[in-house]
Scaffold this active site. Structure first.
Site, PDB file in Angstrom:
ATOM      1  N   GLY A 244      40.032  48.303  41.457  1.00 36.41           N
ATOM      2  CA  GLY A 244      41.420  48.352  41.004  1.00 36.41           C
ATOM      3  C   GLY A 244      41.683  47.244  39.999  1.00 36.41           C
ATOM      4  O   GLY A 244      40.785  46.480  39.640  1.00 36.41           O
TER       5      GLY A 244
ATOM      6  N   GLU B 250      34.223  40.578  42.872  1.00 35.39           N
ATOM      7  CA  GLU B 250      34.464  41.777  42.048  1.00 35.39           C
ATOM      8  C   GLU B 250      33.827  41.610  40.670  1.00 35.39           C
ATOM      9  O   GLU B 250      33.239  42.542  40.128  1.00 35.39           O
ATOM     10  CB  GLU B 250      35.967  42.020  41.909  1.00 35.39           C
ATOM     11  CG  GLU B 250      36.613  42.488  43.212  1.00 35.39           C
ATOM     12  CD  GLU B 250      38.128  42.570  43.164  1.00 35.39           C
ATOM     13  OE1 GLU B 250      38.694  43.290  43.998  1.00 35.39           O
ATOM     14  OE2 GLU B 250      38.746  41.919  42.318  1.00 35.39           O
TER      15      GLU B 250
ATOM     16  N   ASP C 171      45.251  44.669  38.340  1.00 36.13           N
ATOM     17  CA  ASP C 171      46.691  44.355  38.362  1.00 36.13           C
ATOM     18  C   ASP C 171      47.337  44.683  37.018  1.00 36.13           C
ATOM     19  O   ASP C 171      48.502  45.059  36.966  1.00 36.13           O
ATOM     20  CB  ASP C 171      46.897  42.881  38.718  1.00 36.13           C
ATOM     21  CG  ASP C 171      46.229  42.562  40.044  1.00 36.13           C
ATOM     22  OD1 ASP C 171      46.372  43.365  40.979  1.00 36.13           O
ATOM     23  OD2 ASP C 171      45.515  41.548  40.125  1.00 36.13           O
TER      24      ASP C 171
HETATM   25  C1  5RP Z   1      41.794  42.268  44.472  1.00 36.80           C
HETATM   26  C2  5RP Z   1      42.005  42.975  43.208  1.00 36.80           C
HETATM   27  C3  5RP Z   1      42.532  44.366  43.286  1.00 36.80           C
HETATM   28  O1  5RP Z   1      41.557  45.247  42.860  1.00 36.80           O
HETATM   29  C4  5RP Z   1      43.761  44.477  42.422  1.00 36.80           C
HETATM   30  O2  5RP Z   1      44.683  43.494  42.831  1.00 36.80           O
HETATM   31  C5  5RP Z   1      44.408  45.860  42.532  1.00 36.80           C
HETATM   32  O3  5RP Z   1      44.809  46.099  43.836  1.00 36.80           O
HETATM   33  P1  5RP Z   1      45.680  47.359  44.234  1.00 36.80           P
HETATM   34  O4  5RP Z   1      44.845  48.573  43.954  1.00 36.80           O
HETATM   35  O5  5RP Z   1      45.978  47.141  45.707  1.00 36.80           O
HETATM   36  O6  5RP Z   1      46.938  47.335  43.411  1.00 36.80           O
HETATM   37  O7  5RP Z   1      41.736  42.497  42.132  1.00 36.80           O
HETATM   38  O8  5RP Z   1      41.438  40.946  44.250  1.00 36.80           O
END
Ligand code: 5RP
Length: 253
Positions: free
Chosen positions: A105, A126, A107
């Site tokens: 995913g 990640e 942000d």
């Molecule tokens: C975790 C991340 C997530 O992949 C990112 O925050 C997206 O999360 P979501 O799909 O819950 O919105 O980087 O560290």
């Protein structure tokens, strides 16, 4: 007392999820499922972290139950636990230093497919997994697509160096704040035993330059800016009715 007065409407017991929240879940689910359906038999797959990847794991587990063979490399304890419970076989970067694909995913995603990640403080692993992957698939809902990256940038920091790192981050013209835990007093401790500092910049004019400048501070372990993977990135933008797939022009299909 008449029996009817004892009946409490279900809505008063279970809060009804509003339409916007339901649409958001549908969008995340569509993106996660679409990514899972792009995975091919025999692949080693990096499994990102978060609420959109949740649906990737759900669908991938279904395909594993139907006989597909995959091995997953989790990017967090959360994902490792969920993938294991769902029945997806797991492996490591030690056994697979180069992997077929990573799915994760984000942000924020900008038009050049640069990302900000790390809301879940999992961006260090990640980035390691995305870096080892031949292809990087990013799963998001429409709200994550932006013209300019502007979210706060999470930075994982070695606790020993927290104060000098904060001072040097301020020199990059941001307001660094140590992320606080919710069900624990004090700072968030990452899966790697470090702190996370959230950095709000007034503007991110040159994301590549900023990523390099943050990385150059001794004690910084990794930032949530992901600018180095654009050439192998495909973004799946989930919607209620359909998904839009944006592939880097460098990806030959
Ligand atoms: C975790 C991340 C997530 O992949 C990112 O925050 C997206 O999360 P979501 O799909 O819950 O919105 O980087 O560290």
């Amino acid at each position: 007392m008449p029996i009817t007065t004892l009946i409490i409407p279900v809505q008063r017991i279970i809060p009804v999820m509003d339409q916007k929240a339901q649409d958001l879940i549908a969008a995340k689910r569509a993106a996660g499922f679409k990514a899972a359906d792009m995975i091919q038999d025999g692949m080693v797959v990096g499994l990102g972290t978060g609420s959109t990847v949740y649906y990737l794991i759900e669908r991938l587990a279904e395909r594993v139950r139907d006989g597909m063979q995959v091995s997953g490399i989790p990017t967090s304890f959360q994902t490792a636990i969920r993938a294991r419970e769902a029945g997806i076989p797991l492996t490591t970067l030690d056994d697979h230093p180069v992997i077929d694909v990573a799915v994760d995913g984000a942000d924020e995603v900008d038009p050049k497919l640069r990302l900000i990640k790390g809301r879940g403080a999992a961006h260090l692993r990640e980035k390691c997994v995305a870096g080892a992957a031949r292809q990087f698939i990013v799963v998001v809902d429409e709200q994550k697509m932006v013209k300019n990256l502007n979210a706060q940038v999470p930075v994982e920091v070695l606790p020993f160096a927290i104060m000098p790192v904060m001072a040097q981050l301020r020199e990059l013209e941001c307001e660094p704040v140590i992320r606080e835990a919710v069900k624990k007093d004090g700072p968030v401790i990452t899966d790697n035993g470090n702190f996370v500092v959230d950095c709000k910049f007034s503007a991110i004019k040159n994301p590549e330059k900023l990523e390099a400048a943050i990385a150059a501070i001794p004690g910084v372990v990794e930032s949530g800016l992901f600018c180095g993977f654009t050439k192998k990135t495909t973004v799946i933008v989930g919607g209620i009715k359909k998904c839009t797939v944006i592939a880097s022009p460098d990806i030959v299909t």
